[in-house]
Write a protein that holds these residues in place. Structure first.
Motif, PDB file in Angstrom:
ATOM      1  N   UNK A   1       0.841  -1.209   0.000  1.00  0.00           N
ATOM      2  CA  UNK A   1       0.000   0.000   0.000  1.00  0.00           C
ATOM      3  C   UNK A   1       0.871   1.252   0.000  1.00  0.00           C
ATOM      4  N   UNK A   2       1.922   1.254   0.791  1.00  0.00           N
ATOM      5  CA  UNK A   2       2.834   2.407   0.819  1.00  0.00           C
ATOM      6  C   UNK A   2       3.502   2.578  -0.531  1.00  0.00           C
ATOM      7  N   UNK A   3       3.890   1.491  -1.181  1.00  0.00           N
ATOM      8  CA  UNK A   3       4.533   1.570  -2.500  1.00  0.00           C
ATOM      9  C   UNK A   3       3.568   2.108  -3.553  1.00  0.00           C
ATOM     10  N   UNK A   4       2.333   1.646  -3.542  1.00  0.00           N
ATOM     11  CA  UNK A   4       1.334   2.146  -4.503  1.00  0.00           C
ATOM     12  C   UNK A   4       1.085   3.624  -4.263  1.00  0.00           C
ATOM     13  N   UNK A   5       0.975   4.022  -3.033  1.00  0.00           N
ATOM     14  CA  UNK A   5       0.761   5.434  -2.706  1.00  0.00           C
ATOM     15  C   UNK A   5       1.953   6.283  -3.151  1.00  0.00           C
ATOM     16  N   UNK A   6       3.157   5.763  -2.958  1.00  0.00           N
ATOM     17  CA  UNK A   6       4.365   6.509  -3.343  1.00  0.00           C
ATOM     18  C   UNK A   6       4.447   6.659  -4.869  1.00  0.00           C
ATOM     19  N   UNK A   7       3.986   5.668  -5.586  1.00  0.00           N
ATOM     20  CA  UNK A   7       3.999   5.751  -7.048  1.00  0.00           C
ATOM     21  C   UNK A   7       2.904   6.698  -7.545  1.00  0.00           C
ATOM     22  N   UNK A   8       1.791   6.743  -6.861  1.00  0.00           N
ATOM     23  CA  UNK A   8       0.670   7.580  -7.287  1.00  0.00           C
ATOM     24  C   UNK A   8       0.879   9.068  -6.994  1.00  0.00           C
TER      25      UNK A   8
END
Length: 108
Positions: free
Chosen positions: A97-104
């Motif tokens: 979730x943190x990785x997806x948020x960081x990419x978004x």
């Protein structure tokens, strides 16, 4: 009031206590069963989740500070880890979730 002057008196008293314990009446079947149940209840559970060990606290900090670095995943999934399978899945999903948020974030 009796004052002990040497250690001989102490050892004599401890020997008396040991002899008294040895000469005690043998336990009945009920007492033996109760003793077994107490030992069973007081034994530590290997499946118990302990969330605040030193290793886990360091891993939590690593996940929260450096979530996109593979070290965080290695700390969770290494072969000899303190994490249970359920904890591994939860913390891996937190990292995802943190990785997806960081990419978004850059795409607005």
């Amino acid at each position: 009031m009796k004052i002990r002057k040497n250690s001989n008196e102490v050892s004599v008293m401890s020997n008396r206590i040991k002899q008294k314990a040895k000469s005690a009446v043998p336990m009945t079947e009920t007492q033996k069963h109760i003793k077994e149940l107490r030992e069973k209840l007081n034994k530590t559970d290997p499946n118990e989740i302990r969330p605040f060990t030193v290793y886990k606290i360091l891993t939590y900090l690593c996940v929260l500070i450096l979530p996109l670095v593979p070290v965080a995943l290695f700390c969770i999934w290494r072969p000899k880890t303190e994490f249970t399978q359920k904890e591994k899945l939860i913390w891996t999903s937190v990292i995802a979730v943190i990785a997806v948020y960081a990419v978004m974030i850059p795409f607005g």
